[in-house]
Design a protein around this motif. Structure first.
Motif, PDB file in Angstrom:
ATOM      1  N   LEU A  54      37.636  -6.188 -11.867  1.00  9.00           N
ATOM      2  CA  LEU A  54      36.343  -5.126 -11.244  1.00  9.00           C
ATOM      3  C   LEU A  54      35.504  -4.979 -12.603  1.00  9.00           C
ATOM      4  O   LEU A  54      34.609  -4.211 -12.226  1.00  9.00           O
ATOM      5  N   TYR A  58      28.838  -5.098  -9.691  1.00  3.25           N
ATOM      6  CA  TYR A  58      28.599  -5.084  -8.447  1.00  3.25           C
ATOM      7  C   TYR A  58      29.277  -6.381  -7.612  1.00  3.25           C
ATOM      8  O   TYR A  58      30.011  -6.167  -6.605  1.00  3.25           O
ATOM      9  N   ASP A  60      31.859  -8.269  -8.179  1.00  2.00           N
ATOM     10  CA  ASP A  60      33.158  -7.981  -8.259  1.00  2.00           C
ATOM     11  C   ASP A  60      33.536  -7.037  -7.095  1.00  2.00           C
ATOM     12  O   ASP A  60      34.625  -7.294  -6.504  1.00  2.00           O
ATOM     13  N   ARG A  61      32.954  -5.942  -7.146  1.00  2.00           N
ATOM     14  CA  ARG A  61      33.372  -4.925  -6.082  1.00  2.00           C
ATOM     15  C   ARG A  61      33.086  -5.527  -4.894  1.00  2.00           C
ATOM     16  O   ARG A  61      34.054  -5.200  -3.819  1.00  2.00           O
ATOM     17  N   MET A  62      32.123  -6.335  -4.504  1.00  2.00           N
ATOM     18  CA  MET A  62      31.673  -6.721  -3.329  1.00  2.00           C
ATOM     19  C   MET A  62      32.649  -7.986  -2.878  1.00  2.00           C
ATOM     20  O   MET A  62      33.399  -7.943  -1.652  1.00  2.00           O
ATOM     21  N   TYR A  64      36.010  -7.941  -4.097  1.00  2.00           N
ATOM     22  CA  TYR A  64      37.444  -7.079  -3.756  1.00  2.00           C
ATOM     23  C   TYR A  64      37.314  -6.682  -2.333  1.00  2.00           C
ATOM     24  O   TYR A  64      38.291  -6.576  -1.670  1.00  2.00           O
ATOM     25  N   ARG A  65      36.058  -6.044  -1.906  1.00  2.00           N
ATOM     26  CA  ARG A  65      36.007  -5.389  -0.759  1.00  2.00           C
ATOM     27  C   ARG A  65      36.144  -6.181   0.284  1.00  2.00           C
ATOM     28  O   ARG A  65      36.650  -5.780   1.444  1.00  2.00           O
ATOM     29  N   THR A  66      35.616  -7.214   0.504  1.00  2.00           N
ATOM     30  CA  THR A  66      35.445  -8.408   1.459  1.00  2.00           C
ATOM     31  C   THR A  66      36.780  -8.890   1.540  1.00  2.00           C
ATOM     32  O   THR A  66      37.464  -9.132   2.518  1.00  2.00           O
ATOM     33  N   THR A  67      37.575  -9.118   0.413  1.00  2.00           N
ATOM     34  CA  THR A  67      38.850  -9.686   0.586  1.00  2.00           C
ATOM     35  C   THR A  67      39.657  -8.718   1.099  1.00  2.00           C
ATOM     36  O   THR A  67      40.561  -9.042   1.970  1.00  2.00           O
ATOM     37  N   MET A  68      39.649  -7.232   0.876  1.00  2.00           N
ATOM     38  CA  MET A  68      40.447  -6.459   1.233  1.00  2.00           C
ATOM     39  C   MET A  68      40.107  -6.062   2.792  1.00  2.00           C
ATOM     40  O   MET A  68      41.041  -6.029   3.615  1.00  2.00           O
ATOM     41  N   ALA A  69      39.072  -6.289   3.375  1.00  2.00           N
ATOM     42  CA  ALA A  69      38.676  -6.098   4.681  1.00  2.00           C
ATOM     43  C   ALA A  69      39.253  -7.155   5.503  1.00  2.00           C
ATOM     44  O   ALA A  69      39.601  -7.133   6.604  1.00  2.00           O
TER      45      ALA A  69
END
Length: 91
Positions: A54, A58, A60-62, A64-69
């Motif tokens: 991360l 920004y 990297d955060r997007m 990461y969040r897309t992968t987790m979702a």
């Protein structure tokens, strides 16, 4: 005709055995002259408490969040599909 020998009779030409530049590239191409490693080392070695995946902000955060979702959504989808498949069929 027949079978060809398994061992090549002539060794292949070396890939990195020449000091000539690749044909079609100018001698001072921008990707050959800039070393970005020291800049990236400064970013990744900074002690700001963030995990390394991360550190670049920004995007990297997007990612990461897309992968987790997608992971959580896929898990829920599989559980619902297993639940529906395990129900007895009414005939």
């Amino acid at each position: 005709q027949g079978l060809k020998p398994l061992v090549p009779t002539k060794p292949p030409d070396p890939i990195f055995g020449t000091s000539k530049s690749a044909p079609g590239l100018p001698a001072t191409d921008p990707f050959l002259s800039t070393n970005k490693v020291p800049d990236l080392q400064k970013i990744f070695q900074r002690s700001d408490g963030l995990p390394v995946h991360l550190k670049r902000g920004y995007p990297d955060r997007m990612l990461y969040r897309t992968t987790m979702a997608l992971t959580i959504g896929g898990t829920l989808y599989c559980l619902v599909a297993l639940y529906i498949a395990s129900q007895p069929k009414n005939q």
